[in-house]
Scaffold this motif. Structure first.
Motif, PDB file in Angstrom:
ATOM      1  N   GLY A  46       4.582   5.554   4.384  1.00 26.91           N
ATOM      2  CA  GLY A  46       5.542   5.466   5.468  1.00 26.91           C
ATOM      3  C   GLY A  46       5.961   4.030   5.711  1.00 26.91           C
ATOM      4  O   GLY A  46       5.562   3.110   4.987  1.00 26.91           O
ATOM      5  N   SER A  47       6.749   3.823   6.769  1.00 24.70           N
ATOM      6  CA  SER A  47       7.322   2.497   7.025  1.00 24.70           C
ATOM      7  C   SER A  47       6.752   1.853   8.280  1.00 24.70           C
ATOM      8  O   SER A  47       7.326   0.899   8.804  1.00 24.70           O
ATOM      9  CB  SER A  47       8.847   2.619   7.145  1.00 24.70           C
ATOM     10  N   GLN A  48       5.602   2.371   8.767  1.00 23.83           N
ATOM     11  CA  GLN A  48       5.024   1.849  10.009  1.00 23.83           C
ATOM     12  C   GLN A  48       3.885   0.860   9.783  1.00 23.83           C
ATOM     13  O   GLN A  48       3.347   0.316  10.742  1.00 23.83           O
ATOM     14  CB  GLN A  48       4.506   3.012  10.873  1.00 23.83           C
ATOM     15  N   GLY A  49       3.492   0.663   8.507  1.00 20.27           N
ATOM     16  CA  GLY A  49       2.467  -0.339   8.225  1.00 20.27           C
ATOM     17  C   GLY A  49       1.169   0.182   7.652  1.00 20.27           C
ATOM     18  O   GLY A  49       0.290  -0.615   7.302  1.00 20.27           O
ATOM     19  N   LEU A  50       0.999   1.499   7.542  1.00 19.19           N
ATOM     20  CA  LEU A  50      -0.251   2.040   7.010  1.00 19.19           C
ATOM     21  C   LEU A  50      -0.307   1.852   5.499  1.00 19.19           C
ATOM     22  O   LEU A  50       0.612   2.236   4.778  1.00 19.19           O
ATOM     23  CB  LEU A  50      -0.370   3.532   7.352  1.00 19.19           C
ATOM     24  N   GLU A  51      -1.394   1.258   5.035  1.00 18.78           N
ATOM     25  CA  GLU A  51      -1.610   1.073   3.599  1.00 18.78           C
ATOM     26  C   GLU A  51      -2.851   1.861   3.200  1.00 18.78           C
ATOM     27  O   GLU A  51      -3.896   1.758   3.849  1.00 18.78           O
ATOM     28  CB  GLU A  51      -1.795  -0.415   3.294  1.00 18.78           C
ATOM     29  N   VAL A  52      -2.730   2.679   2.155  1.00 16.27           N
ATOM     30  CA  VAL A  52      -3.825   3.553   1.728  1.00 16.27           C
ATOM     31  C   VAL A  52      -4.025   3.430   0.223  1.00 16.27           C
ATOM     32  O   VAL A  52      -3.156   2.948  -0.502  1.00 16.27           O
ATOM     33  CB  VAL A  52      -3.538   5.034   2.088  1.00 16.27           C
ATOM     34  N   SER A  53      -5.176   3.895  -0.243  1.00 16.92           N
ATOM     35  CA  SER A  53      -5.382   3.970  -1.694  1.00 16.92           C
ATOM     36  C   SER A  53      -4.394   4.975  -2.281  1.00 16.92           C
ATOM     37  O   SER A  53      -4.045   5.979  -1.648  1.00 16.92           O
ATOM     38  CB  SER A  53      -6.818   4.375  -2.011  1.00 16.92           C
TER      39      SER A  53
END
Length: 342
Positions: free
Chosen positions: A11-18
């Motif tokens: 998404g474009s809200q800042g969440l970074e995941v594997s």
């Protein structure tokens, strides 16, 4: 292992995941008996240490026991290393799933999940199924408050229609939708994927291995334990087995050509859908986990993608045992219809 697990922006809200996550449902529920906590905590720690840090659970898995398990696994400094996703909205009452999205239920569910997980904040909190008796704006209004209070960071929806996604996103940005997406489940591609990409919403794909069938084929069904939820799914019924066996055989043939396993090929196909897509295959075995992250090294040509994509047309049976509760039936009443109690 030698497999580098990159991260992606979800998404474009800042969440970074594997780039690949770990679905934890089968550790505690639905796929046979619950597995021993010690074994599952060892698996979860192995996943985190391997770079798979995006963990997916729900309050209905168990119910409740999967969240408690994840909470135990995140003790001792592990919490800071993971992106933790859970869900709310489904109550199993007398063997039937009831869906609730009213504000009081949203809040009480979140408070309960925080306690079971033993954390101060949930990274990604999903509406597990859409309550079609409550305007989505009402459900989202309470979730927005929970974000403002610091109890959740990001909001997601599971099995929501494009119109429901748009209405929800207008109240507070949606970070991710979670839907089934695999070589044999492609019903989200026409409407949901374009809507998400227009709005900057990530796509988390559950059951990317067709609930295990795309990994091992028909022998999965022969070995399902008593009480396994998959026994009621249409694609696992005898009348659909022949068609689906052919699909599996074609996947196996290409996997052999490419020097990978059917699981790796099926997951690679999902990864190749885009950098905004994160599959969350579940497993209860470290060997299977290691095999699954090997999918990140499998490269597919456009011709191979086309060949694989065509297999969905051959599949027999609906993808879910309860299609009425999926995105195809998730529109909610207009906000103007909601009566606030005095």
């Amino acid at each position: 292992m030698g497999v580098n697990v990159p991260t992606i922006k979800l998404g474009s809200q800042g969440l970074e995941v594997s780039k690949q996550g770990l679905g934890c449902m089968g550790m505690s529920a639905f796929y046979g008996l619950p597995k021993p906590d010690a074994d599952m905590i060892k698996l979860i720690h192995h996943a985190i240490n391997s770079g798979v840090t995006f963990l997916d659970t729900s309050d209905m898995y168990g119910p409740h026991t999967n969240e408690i398990l994840i909470g135990k696994a995140l003790k001792g400094g592990m919490r800071e290393k993971v992106q933790l996703a859970t869900k709310f909205g489904i109550i199993n009452r007398d063997g039937k799933g009831e869906v609730h999205g009213d504000p009081a239920y949203v809040r009480s569910s979140c408070e309960s999940s925080l306690k079971r997980l033993d954390v101060d904040c949930i990274d990604l909190y999903y509406v597990h199924r859409i309550d079609t008796s409550v305007p989505i704006e009402i459900t989202m209004g309470e979730l927005k408050k929970l974000v403002e209070e610091g109890k959740i960071k990001y909001i997601g929806l599971s099995e929501a229609s494009a119109s429901t996604i748009r209405r929800a996103h207008a109240v507070h940005p949606i970070t991710a939708i979670q839907n089934e997406w695999s070589l044999w489940s492609r019903d989200l591609e026409e409407e949901l994927v374009p809507a998400c990409r227009e709005l900057g919403i990530g796509i988390v794909t559950y059951s990317p291995l067709g609930r295990g069938f795309l990994s091992v084929g028909p022998k999965l069904i022969q070995n399902l334990p008593e009480g396994d939820f998959r026994k009621i799914f249409p694609r696992f019924k005898a009348e659909n087995l022949e068609a689906n066996k052919v699909v599996y055989e074609k996947i196996s043939e290409m996997a052999t050509r490419k020097g990978c396993t059917p699981s790796q090929l099926a997951l690679a196909w999902v990864h190749h859908q885009g950098d905004d897509v994160c599959p969350i295959p579940g497993t209860t075995k470290i060997n299977n986990f290691n095999e699954n992250i090997g999918a990140l090294t499998v490269k597919l040509t456009p011709e191979e993608m086309t060949e694989l994509s065509s297999l969905a047309d051959m599949v027999g049976g609906e993808r879910h045992a309860f299609m009425t509760s999926t995105w195809v039936n998730s529109d909610t009443p207009p906000l103007s219809s909601w009566k606030v109690d005095a």
